[in-house]
Design a protein around this motif. Structure first.
Motif, PDB file in Angstrom:
ATOM      1  N   LYS A  68     -13.658  -7.160  10.251  1.00 41.89           N
ATOM      2  CA  LYS A  68     -13.881  -8.409   9.507  1.00 41.89           C
ATOM      3  C   LYS A  68     -13.754  -9.537  10.516  1.00 41.89           C
ATOM      4  O   LYS A  68     -12.801  -9.537  11.304  1.00 41.89           O
ATOM      5  CB  LYS A  68     -12.786  -8.623   8.461  1.00 41.89           C
ATOM      6  N   ASP A 248     -11.161 -15.944   3.885  1.00 39.77           N
ATOM      7  CA  ASP A 248     -10.658 -17.153   4.539  1.00 39.77           C
ATOM      8  C   ASP A 248      -9.484 -16.796   5.445  1.00 39.77           C
ATOM      9  O   ASP A 248      -9.205 -15.617   5.657  1.00 39.77           O
ATOM     10  CB  ASP A 248     -10.295 -18.232   3.503  1.00 39.77           C
ATOM     11  N   ARG A 250      -6.433 -16.600   5.082  1.00 42.12           N
ATOM     12  CA  ARG A 250      -5.448 -15.715   4.457  1.00 42.12           C
ATOM     13  C   ARG A 250      -5.787 -14.231   4.678  1.00 42.12           C
ATOM     14  O   ARG A 250      -4.901 -13.380   4.718  1.00 42.12           O
ATOM     15  CB  ARG A 250      -5.389 -16.059   2.958  1.00 42.12           C
ATOM     16  N   ASP A 253      -4.245 -12.984   8.201  1.00 43.76           N
ATOM     17  CA  ASP A 253      -2.856 -13.304   8.550  1.00 43.76           C
ATOM     18  C   ASP A 253      -2.038 -12.014   8.666  1.00 43.76           C
ATOM     19  O   ASP A 253      -2.540 -10.913   8.445  1.00 43.76           O
ATOM     20  CB  ASP A 253      -2.249 -14.312   7.568  1.00 43.76           C
ATOM     21  N   ASN A 255       0.371 -10.869   6.872  1.00 42.50           N
ATOM     22  CA  ASN A 255       0.597 -10.143   5.623  1.00 42.50           C
ATOM     23  C   ASN A 255      -0.585  -9.240   5.293  1.00 42.50           C
ATOM     24  O   ASN A 255      -0.409  -8.112   4.825  1.00 42.50           O
ATOM     25  CB  ASN A 255       0.852 -11.133   4.473  1.00 42.50           C
ATOM     26  N   ARG A 259      -1.152  -4.773   5.100  1.00 41.25           N
ATOM     27  CA  ARG A 259      -1.660  -3.955   3.993  1.00 41.25           C
ATOM     28  C   ARG A 259      -3.063  -3.428   4.268  1.00 41.25           C
ATOM     29  O   ARG A 259      -3.749  -2.947   3.382  1.00 41.25           O
ATOM     30  CB  ARG A 259      -1.584  -4.717   2.674  1.00 41.25           C
TER      31      ARG A 259
ATOM     32  N   ASP B  62     -10.109  -5.729  -2.725  1.00 38.05           N
ATOM     33  CA  ASP B  62      -8.993  -5.333  -1.853  1.00 38.05           C
ATOM     34  C   ASP B  62      -7.743  -6.183  -2.066  1.00 38.05           C
ATOM     35  O   ASP B  62      -6.853  -6.194  -1.240  1.00 38.05           O
ATOM     36  CB  ASP B  62      -9.380  -5.391  -0.368  1.00 38.05           C
ATOM     37  N   ARG B  63      -7.694  -6.872  -3.198  1.00 37.27           N
ATOM     38  CA  ARG B  63      -6.503  -7.673  -3.475  1.00 37.27           C
ATOM     39  C   ARG B  63      -5.464  -6.865  -4.247  1.00 37.27           C
ATOM     40  O   ARG B  63      -4.346  -7.316  -4.468  1.00 37.27           O
ATOM     41  CB  ARG B  63      -6.873  -8.954  -4.255  1.00 37.27           C
ATOM     42  N   LEU B  65      -3.857  -2.766  -4.609  1.00 41.12           N
ATOM     43  CA  LEU B  65      -3.815  -1.489  -3.909  1.00 41.12           C
ATOM     44  C   LEU B  65      -2.789  -0.589  -4.583  1.00 41.12           C
ATOM     45  O   LEU B  65      -1.730  -1.042  -5.013  1.00 41.12           O
ATOM     46  CB  LEU B  65      -3.403  -1.784  -2.467  1.00 41.12           C
ATOM     47  N   THR B  90       3.346   3.058  -4.433  1.00 38.39           N
ATOM     48  CA  THR B  90       3.419   1.607  -4.513  1.00 38.39           C
ATOM     49  C   THR B  90       2.164   0.975  -5.102  1.00 38.39           C
ATOM     50  O   THR B  90       1.058   1.488  -4.943  1.00 38.39           O
ATOM     51  CB  THR B  90       3.703   1.029  -3.096  1.00 38.39           C
ATOM     52  N   ALA B  94      -2.175  -8.914  -4.169  1.00 36.39           N
ATOM     53  CA  ALA B  94      -2.167 -10.014  -3.205  1.00 36.39           C
ATOM     54  C   ALA B  94      -2.891 -11.214  -3.786  1.00 36.39           C
ATOM     55  O   ALA B  94      -3.971 -11.086  -4.356  1.00 36.39           O
ATOM     56  CB  ALA B  94      -2.840  -9.579  -1.908  1.00 36.39           C
ATOM     57  N   SER B  95      -2.267 -12.361  -3.653  1.00 35.49           N
ATOM     58  CA  SER B  95      -2.905 -13.612  -4.041  1.00 35.49           C
ATOM     59  C   SER B  95      -2.891 -14.532  -2.827  1.00 35.49           C
ATOM     60  O   SER B  95      -2.398 -14.161  -1.775  1.00 35.49           O
ATOM     61  CB  SER B  95      -2.123 -14.212  -5.213  1.00 35.49           C
ATOM     62  N   ASN B  96      -3.421 -15.724  -2.970  1.00 31.89           N
ATOM     63  CA  ASN B  96      -3.494 -16.599  -1.805  1.00 31.89           C
ATOM     64  C   ASN B  96      -2.137 -16.995  -1.257  1.00 31.89           C
ATOM     65  O   ASN B  96      -1.936 -17.042  -0.061  1.00 31.89           O
ATOM     66  CB  ASN B  96      -4.281 -17.869  -2.132  1.00 31.89           C
ATOM     67  N   TRP B  98       0.914 -15.570  -2.378  1.00 31.49           N
ATOM     68  CA  TRP B  98       1.981 -14.572  -2.532  1.00 31.49           C
ATOM     69  C   TRP B  98       1.420 -13.169  -2.549  1.00 31.49           C
ATOM     70  O   TRP B  98       0.230 -12.963  -2.749  1.00 31.49           O
ATOM     71  CB  TRP B  98       2.796 -14.831  -3.804  1.00 31.49           C
ATOM     72  N   GLU B  99       2.335 -12.203  -2.309  1.00 31.53           N
ATOM     73  CA  GLU B  99       2.015 -10.792  -2.495  1.00 31.53           C
ATOM     74  C   GLU B  99       3.166 -10.150  -3.238  1.00 31.53           C
ATOM     75  O   GLU B  99       4.324 -10.349  -2.879  1.00 31.53           O
ATOM     76  CB  GLU B  99       1.817 -10.078  -1.143  1.00 31.53           C
ATOM     77  N   ARG B 101       4.780  -6.553  -4.269  1.00 29.38           N
ATOM     78  CA  ARG B 101       4.711  -5.135  -3.925  1.00 29.38           C
ATOM     79  C   ARG B 101       5.809  -4.429  -4.706  1.00 29.38           C
ATOM     80  O   ARG B 101       6.983  -4.781  -4.585  1.00 29.38           O
ATOM     81  CB  ARG B 101       4.931  -4.952  -2.419  1.00 29.38           C
ATOM     82  N   ILE B 146       3.928 -16.821   0.687  1.00 29.26           N
ATOM     83  CA  ILE B 146       3.198 -17.097   1.928  1.00 29.26           C
ATOM     84  C   ILE B 146       2.927 -18.594   2.034  1.00 29.26           C
ATOM     85  O   ILE B 146       2.258 -19.176   1.178  1.00 29.26           O
ATOM     86  CB  ILE B 146       1.895 -16.277   1.956  1.00 29.26           C
ATOM     87  N   THR B 151       6.364 -16.809   6.180  1.00 36.50           N
ATOM     88  CA  THR B 151       6.429 -15.934   5.007  1.00 36.50           C
ATOM     89  C   THR B 151       7.882 -15.695   4.640  1.00 36.50           C
ATOM     90  O   THR B 151       8.708 -15.404   5.502  1.00 36.50           O
ATOM     91  CB  THR B 151       5.745 -14.592   5.306  1.00 36.50           C
ATOM     92  N   ASP B 153      10.073 -13.252   2.393  1.00 38.00           N
ATOM     93  CA  ASP B 153      10.054 -11.988   1.656  1.00 38.00           C
ATOM     94  C   ASP B 153      11.348 -11.839   0.881  1.00 38.00           C
ATOM     95  O   ASP B 153      12.437 -11.921   1.462  1.00 38.00           O
ATOM     96  CB  ASP B 153       9.932 -10.809   2.635  1.00 38.00           C
TER      97      ASP B 153
END
Lengths: 261, 393
Positions: A68, A248, A250, A253, A255, A259, B62-63, B65, B90, B94-96, B98-99, B101, B146, B151, B153
């Protein structure tokens, strides 16, 4: 710096064709600027790559990976590479923020340990996963990375090309110079000769099967790098180019690196 | 949304997304050249097989999993080493900014090579390897916030995993052995004690830093002595601890500067521990494509000889060869020297790909001049050479 060049240079050099009083250096630079101008604005892209390594005896080994890339204005691009094959390195991911004249920022993700490692990147001339491609051969080609000199115009396999010589500006580059054949119709390289630090011919890259995407950007399907000093070669087959993705910063990065699958 | 409709949507998104199932099986042979310290351990060869699979889905661009990684080992001599674990089970969203898990996961913190001082989220699966790099899956809820400034956690860990220890017939163990049936806890809630952790991580130019605090059940137990059926045994005692830690790496050209430090209270006397050093890489050794890494680290633990590890006041030196060939050949050799009593621990690891689906690893660990006061003393006859051949399906 680059923005300034965009404004000033077209005023000086109305076209990349040689004009009265233009030196070979100015013409070489103008060609590089035009090539970059035509390949600006793609924003991001996805692609799959198959890498075939061949040694002198003709034995092959294959890697597959997906990449990517995010276009970054006024700096090198950001890219996230994830390996799929060979299986022992499946899921290994590589995040790179490239810079023209400074070392890139690079992180490696090792899935077995779930560990992210910041890695040294001063030396961009090292081989990329055992191939004949160095990191610097695969990273984005900003104008500032080199100084230029136009050598001649030449017909290469029936295509009209500019032949320019470029000299890496990066202090730790593995090359003294490169000679590039640029297709006049699409401003993309068809062939590159790499000369090592001793100025001996090290390897030749042949780039073929260009296709146009989203009516604008040319991408090649096939790149063959032949190393004259070792007799080894590496073939890259590019597949599934996708543009206009919802990507973008994000998505590039640390994080996201952790994953990656 | 109605639950059924929700499940239908979820199923549909599963169908429409990337599935992948992979697996590997490995054959591990260890050769111990010396006589063991006790008769039940006295064999020279140990054969073992290990199986691991991974199944995962990615959907929602892919946001989201879902991944599951079961692990199984069967061992010739030691029933404690024959074990099953869920390394990972697990779900991740994932969001812009935050994530989230949720589930059983593995998390790594740290930068140092010879030990993993600040890495605390997961329990060590010690029967796997004395290097402590194998970990048991940890149930958790982990929210990563994030931000531009880094970040954050947050971890909530509702279930504690006990460390695994070799059994009577296992080599590479304490003398006497650790009996995990006798484990004791400081907390009345035992393994149900809810543990918490928070970690801030970010990079500033060529500096990568992590700052963390952990409150909960110590992953590293105290080993206390008792008598069972006329036999002296050790049993693990798990304290409730507070641990604050820092890990930093500065990437300066071909030189990586590394530091890990921690401050722990609640386990005997409050103490500090530190590990710092560098890794310098010579790229293209003598005009070849080989990279040579030179490592030097210093390890300090304020508990001194009371520390349950061999890193109390030690110097570590290592070399790492990356051959950059088609087989991805690598060689890592390291020597750890105890500054106080001259005890030495020599380590060598090598690996290369044999074919697209075959991978070969070699490992050798040797202990010299171990002092009776050092944890390495009980391993003094357990030098070994290991060959691990893995096939990937």
């Amino acid at each position: 710096m680059l923005k300034w060049l965009y404004i000033i240079l077209p005023l000086i050099l109305l076209s990349p064709e040689i004009t009265a009083g233009e030196t070979p250096e100015e013409k070489g630079l103008a060609i590089a600027i035009e090539a970059e101008r035509r390949d600006t604005g793609w924003k991001n892209q996805l692609s799959d790559m198959e890498m075939i390594l061949r040694n002198k005896q003709g034995e092959e080994s294959k890697r597959t990976l997906n990449i990517k890339t995010l276009e970054v204005e006024n700096d090198g691009d950001k890219s996230l590479t994830v390996f799929d094959n060979p299986r022992d390195i499946k899921g290994t991911a590589f995040l790179s923020y490239t810079h023209a004249l400074e070392p890139d920022d690079q992180w490696l993700y090792l899935p077995a340990l779930k560990r992210v490692k910041r890695i040294s990147s001063t030396n961009k001339s090292g081989p990329f996963v055992g191939s004949e491609f160095a990191y610097e051969d695969l990273s984005s080609q900003e104008v500032e990375k080199y100084s230029y000199k136009w050598l001649r115009d030449e017909t290469l396999n029936g295509k009209e090309t500019f032949v320019i010589e470029r000299y890496p500006a990066y202090e730790y580059s593995g090359y003294t110079r490169q000679i590039v054949w640029i297709d006049k119709s699409i401003y993309q390289p068809l062939k590159v000769e790499y000369y090592d630090r001793k100025n001996a011919l090290l390897k030749t890259l042949t780039i073929s099967n260009y296709r146009q995407y989203i009516d604008k950007f040319w991408r090649s399907d096939s790149m063959l790098m032949v190393n004259y000093q070792t007799g080894k070669e590496t073939l890259l087959n590019w597949k599934n180019y996708q543009f206009n993705n919802d990507l973008d910063e994000r998505d590039f990065d640390l994080n996201t690196l952790k994953r990656s699958r | 949304m109605k639950p059924l409709l929700f499940i239908a949507c979820l199923l549909f998104s599963f169908m429409a997304s990337a599935h992948e199932l992979t697996a590997s099986v490995g054959s591990e042979t260890r050769y111990f050249p010396q006589e063991a310290l006790t008769p039940p351990q006295n064999y020279h060869f140990n054969q073992s097989f290990v199986f691991q699979a991974e199944y995962f889905h990615e959907w929602d661009d892919d946001r989201q999993l879902f991944a599951v990684t079961p692990f199984f080992r069967v061992d010739q001599h030691d029933p404690e080493r024959t074990h099953f674990d869920i390394r990972e089970l697990t779900w991740l969203k994932a969001s812009n900014r935050w994530e989230l898990r949720l589930g059983i996961r593995k998390v790594f913190w740290g930068v140092i090579e010879f030990q993993h001082l600040v890495d605390i989220i997961n329990q060590t699966d010690l029967v796997e390897n004395i290097d402590g790099e194998d970990k048991l899956g940890q149930p958790m809820l982990n929210l990563a916030l994030i931000n531009d400034w880094g970040t954050l956690d947050l971890f909530v860990m509702p279930w504690f995993r006990e460390r695994t220890f070799p059994g009577t017939k296992g080599r590479l163990r304490t003398q006497p052995r650790v009996n995990t049936d006798l484990s004791r806890y400081e907390s009345g809630a035992k393994e149900k004690h809810v543990d918490f952790a928070v970690r801030y991580s970010h990079f500033f130019g060529d500096w990568d830093i992590g700052l963390a605090h952990f409150y909960g059940t110590s992953r590293e137990p105290q080993l206390l002595t008792t008598v069972r059926e006329g036999e002296g045994v050790l049993f693990p005692f798990y304290d409730i601890i507070n641990q604050t830690s820092l890990d930093v790496q500065a990437t300066k050209g071909n030189m990586l500067w590394k530091l890990e430090a921690l401050h722990r209270s609640g386990q005997g006397e409050t103490y500090n521990a530190l590990a710092g050093g560098f890794e310098y890489t010579i790229v293209g050794l003598l005009g070849s494509v080989i990279d040579l890494g030179l490592l030097a680290e210093y390890h300090y633990d304020e508990r001194g000889k009371e520390a349950p590890n061999i890193f109390d006041d030690d110097i570590a030196l290592g070399t790492r060869f990356a051959f950059n060939d088609a087989s991805s050949s690598e060689l890592l050799a390291g020597l750890l020297v105890d500054k106080d009593n001259g005890g030495k621990f020599f380590n060598v690891e090598a690996s290369r790909r044999l074919a697209a689906r075959w991978f070969l690893e070699m490992e050798g660990r040797f202990l010299f001049d171990q002092d009776p006061g050092d944890p390495g003393f009980s391993l003094r006859r357990d030098d070994y050479v290991e060959l691990l051949l893995t096939y990937y399906f």
